[in-house]
Scaffold this motif. Sequence first.
Motif, PDB file in Angstrom:
ATOM      1  N   ALA A  54     -15.393 -56.097 -24.731  1.00 43.07           N
ATOM      2  CA  ALA A  54     -15.023 -55.830 -26.128  1.00 43.07           C
ATOM      3  C   ALA A  54     -16.239 -55.308 -26.890  1.00 43.07           C
ATOM      4  CB  ALA A  54     -14.485 -57.087 -26.793  1.00 43.07           C
ATOM      5  N   LEU A  55     -15.975 -54.433 -27.840  1.00 37.79           N
ATOM      6  CA  LEU A  55     -17.037 -53.901 -28.687  1.00 37.79           C
ATOM      7  C   LEU A  55     -17.351 -54.846 -29.838  1.00 37.79           C
ATOM      8  CD1 LEU A  55     -15.804 -50.205 -28.860  1.00 37.79           C
ATOM      9  CD2 LEU A  55     -17.582 -51.161 -27.370  1.00 37.79           C
ATOM     10  N   SER A  56     -16.312 -55.511 -30.366  1.00 39.04           N
ATOM     11  CA  SER A  56     -16.503 -56.432 -31.481  1.00 39.04           C
ATOM     12  C   SER A  56     -15.291 -57.334 -31.619  1.00 39.04           C
ATOM     13  CB  SER A  56     -16.744 -55.674 -32.791  1.00 39.04           C
ATOM     14  OG  SER A  56     -15.595 -54.926 -33.137  1.00 39.04           O
ATOM     15  N   VAL A  57     -15.502 -58.440 -32.346  1.00 34.90           N
ATOM     16  CA  VAL A  57     -14.432 -59.371 -32.690  1.00 34.90           C
ATOM     17  C   VAL A  57     -14.527 -59.602 -34.195  1.00 34.90           C
ATOM     18  CG1 VAL A  57     -13.478 -61.683 -32.350  1.00 34.90           C
ATOM     19  CG2 VAL A  57     -14.559 -60.481 -30.423  1.00 34.90           C
ATOM     20  N   THR A  58     -13.425 -59.402 -34.907  1.00 42.59           N
ATOM     21  CA  THR A  58     -13.397 -59.523 -36.362  1.00 42.59           C
ATOM     22  C   THR A  58     -12.386 -60.592 -36.753  1.00 42.59           C
ATOM     23  OG1 THR A  58     -13.906 -57.169 -36.564  1.00 42.59           O
ATOM     24  CG2 THR A  58     -13.008 -58.262 -38.513  1.00 42.59           C
ATOM     25  N   GLU A  59     -12.794 -61.482 -37.655  1.00 44.80           N
ATOM     26  CA  GLU A  59     -11.906 -62.519 -38.177  1.00 44.80           C
ATOM     27  C   GLU A  59     -11.809 -62.351 -39.689  1.00 44.80           C
ATOM     28  OE1 GLU A  59     -10.199 -64.417 -36.312  1.00 44.80           O
ATOM     29  OE2 GLU A  59     -11.304 -64.604 -34.452  1.00 44.80           O
ATOM     30  N   CYS A  60     -10.613 -62.484 -40.238  1.00 39.61           N
ATOM     31  CA  CYS A  60     -10.387 -62.353 -41.683  1.00 39.61           C
ATOM     32  C   CYS A  60      -9.578 -63.547 -42.177  1.00 39.61           C
ATOM     33  CB  CYS A  60      -9.616 -61.070 -41.987  1.00 39.61           C
ATOM     34  SG  CYS A  60     -10.413 -59.574 -41.368  1.00 39.61           S
ATOM     35  N   TRP A  61      -9.926 -64.030 -43.369  1.00 44.11           N
ATOM     36  CA  TRP A  61      -9.272 -65.186 -43.977  1.00 44.11           C
ATOM     37  C   TRP A  61      -8.459 -64.705 -45.167  1.00 44.11           C
ATOM     38  CZ3 TRP A  61      -8.719 -69.800 -41.962  1.00 44.11           C
ATOM     39  CH2 TRP A  61      -8.350 -70.879 -42.757  1.00 44.11           C
ATOM     40  N   LEU A 104     -17.602 -64.243 -25.311  1.00 39.60           N
ATOM     41  CA  LEU A 104     -16.911 -64.045 -24.033  1.00 39.60           C
ATOM     42  C   LEU A 104     -16.169 -62.716 -24.030  1.00 39.60           C
ATOM     43  CD1 LEU A 104     -15.469 -67.630 -23.474  1.00 39.60           C
ATOM     44  CD2 LEU A 104     -17.676 -66.693 -22.739  1.00 39.60           C
ATOM     45  N   PHE A 105     -15.530 -62.383 -25.157  1.00 36.15           N
ATOM     46  CA  PHE A 105     -14.839 -61.095 -25.246  1.00 36.15           C
ATOM     47  C   PHE A 105     -15.831 -59.946 -25.096  1.00 36.15           C
ATOM     48  CE2 PHE A 105     -11.585 -63.741 -27.248  1.00 36.15           C
ATOM     49  CZ  PHE A 105     -10.447 -63.250 -26.626  1.00 36.15           C
ATOM     50  N   ARG A 106     -16.973 -60.051 -25.768  1.00 35.23           N
ATOM     51  CA  ARG A 106     -17.982 -58.988 -25.666  1.00 35.23           C
ATOM     52  C   ARG A 106     -18.537 -58.916 -24.245  1.00 35.23           C
ATOM     53  NH1 ARG A 106     -18.879 -61.069 -30.682  1.00 35.23           N
ATOM     54  NH2 ARG A 106     -20.752 -62.205 -30.077  1.00 35.23           N
ATOM     55  N   GLU A 107     -18.726 -60.060 -23.619  1.00 38.90           N
ATOM     56  CA  GLU A 107     -19.214 -60.097 -22.236  1.00 38.90           C
ATOM     57  C   GLU A 107     -18.257 -59.363 -21.293  1.00 38.90           C
ATOM     58  OE1 GLU A 107     -19.663 -63.579 -18.899  1.00 38.90           O
ATOM     59  OE2 GLU A 107     -20.428 -64.032 -20.913  1.00 38.90           O
ATOM     60  N   ALA A 118     -13.414 -75.201 -38.486  1.00 40.19           N
ATOM     61  CA  ALA A 118     -13.106 -75.341 -37.056  1.00 40.19           C
ATOM     62  C   ALA A 118     -12.612 -74.021 -36.480  1.00 40.19           C
ATOM     63  CB  ALA A 118     -12.068 -76.443 -36.846  1.00 40.19           C
ATOM     64  N   TYR A 119     -11.813 -73.294 -37.264  1.00 45.95           N
ATOM     65  CA  TYR A 119     -11.320 -71.983 -36.832  1.00 45.95           C
ATOM     66  C   TYR A 119     -12.489 -71.027 -36.610  1.00 45.95           C
ATOM     67  CZ  TYR A 119      -8.901 -67.495 -37.075  1.00 45.95           C
ATOM     68  OH  TYR A 119      -8.440 -66.225 -36.813  1.00 45.95           O
ATOM     69  N   LEU A 120     -13.429 -71.001 -37.550  1.00 39.97           N
ATOM     70  CA  LEU A 120     -14.581 -70.112 -37.420  1.00 39.97           C
ATOM     71  C   LEU A 120     -15.491 -70.539 -36.271  1.00 39.97           C
ATOM     72  CD1 LEU A 120     -15.360 -69.504 -41.183  1.00 39.97           C
ATOM     73  CD2 LEU A 120     -14.304 -67.919 -39.549  1.00 39.97           C
ATOM     74  N   GLU A 121     -15.625 -71.834 -36.053  1.00 38.03           N
ATOM     75  CA  GLU A 121     -16.424 -72.321 -34.927  1.00 38.03           C
ATOM     76  C   GLU A 121     -15.775 -71.913 -33.604  1.00 38.03           C
ATOM     77  OE1 GLU A 121     -19.239 -73.606 -32.548  1.00 38.03           O
ATOM     78  OE2 GLU A 121     -19.424 -73.423 -34.722  1.00 38.03           O
ATOM     79  N   HIS A 122     -14.461 -72.015 -33.523  1.00 41.53           N
ATOM     80  CA  HIS A 122     -13.733 -71.567 -32.326  1.00 41.53           C
ATOM     81  C   HIS A 122     -14.017 -70.089 -32.081  1.00 41.53           C
ATOM     82  CE1 HIS A 122     -10.440 -71.039 -29.467  1.00 41.53           C
ATOM     83  NE2 HIS A 122     -10.030 -70.030 -30.197  1.00 41.53           N
ATOM     84  N   SER A 123     -13.960 -69.287 -33.125  1.00 41.02           N
ATOM     85  CA  SER A 123     -14.241 -67.853 -33.001  1.00 41.02           C
ATOM     86  C   SER A 123     -15.675 -67.616 -32.530  1.00 41.02           C
ATOM     87  CB  SER A 123     -13.992 -67.147 -34.332  1.00 41.02           C
ATOM     88  OG  SER A 123     -14.318 -65.779 -34.215  1.00 41.02           O
ATOM     89  N   ARG A 124     -16.627 -68.345 -33.101  1.00 40.94           N
ATOM     90  CA  ARG A 124     -18.032 -68.187 -32.690  1.00 40.94           C
ATOM     91  C   ARG A 124     -18.230 -68.555 -31.222  1.00 40.94           C
ATOM     92  NH1 ARG A 124     -19.031 -69.350 -38.112  1.00 40.94           N
ATOM     93  NH2 ARG A 124     -18.890 -71.604 -37.978  1.00 40.94           N
TER      94      ARG A 124
END
Length: 116
Positions: free
Chosen positions: A35-42, A29-32, A18-24
């Motif tokens: 933003a250049l990129s969005v990075t998620e780490c577990w 929207l951030f890139r729009e 669910a966390y990764l789906e939220h990020s996807r």
Amino acid sequence: MTFLDITVIPVVTADKAAYLEHSRRISPLFREHGALSVTECWGEDVPDGKLTDFKRAVALKDGETVAVGWITWPDKATRDAGWEKLMQDDRMMGGDPLPFDGKRMIYAGFEVVAEN
């Protein structure tokens, strides 16, 4: 100078998908909005510290994992303008409840001063 928004978030381990789906859902929207990129780490190797650590920073509970993420912006001005637009974007606020405890999330903005 490149600017980063960095978050440290406690996430129920069973809610990783669910966390990764939220990020996807919100990353585009951030890139729009610049933003250049969005990075998620577990968190996989998150040691206990002597005075403080990531777990204590977010008051991690049993069954939770520390997630760290960052949004890379070209500069602080783009980030500030992007966030202003994002806070008015209905797509940011729509959807399911957040898949993490936002009250225990740590976030801050950082200017990149060196990349070696």
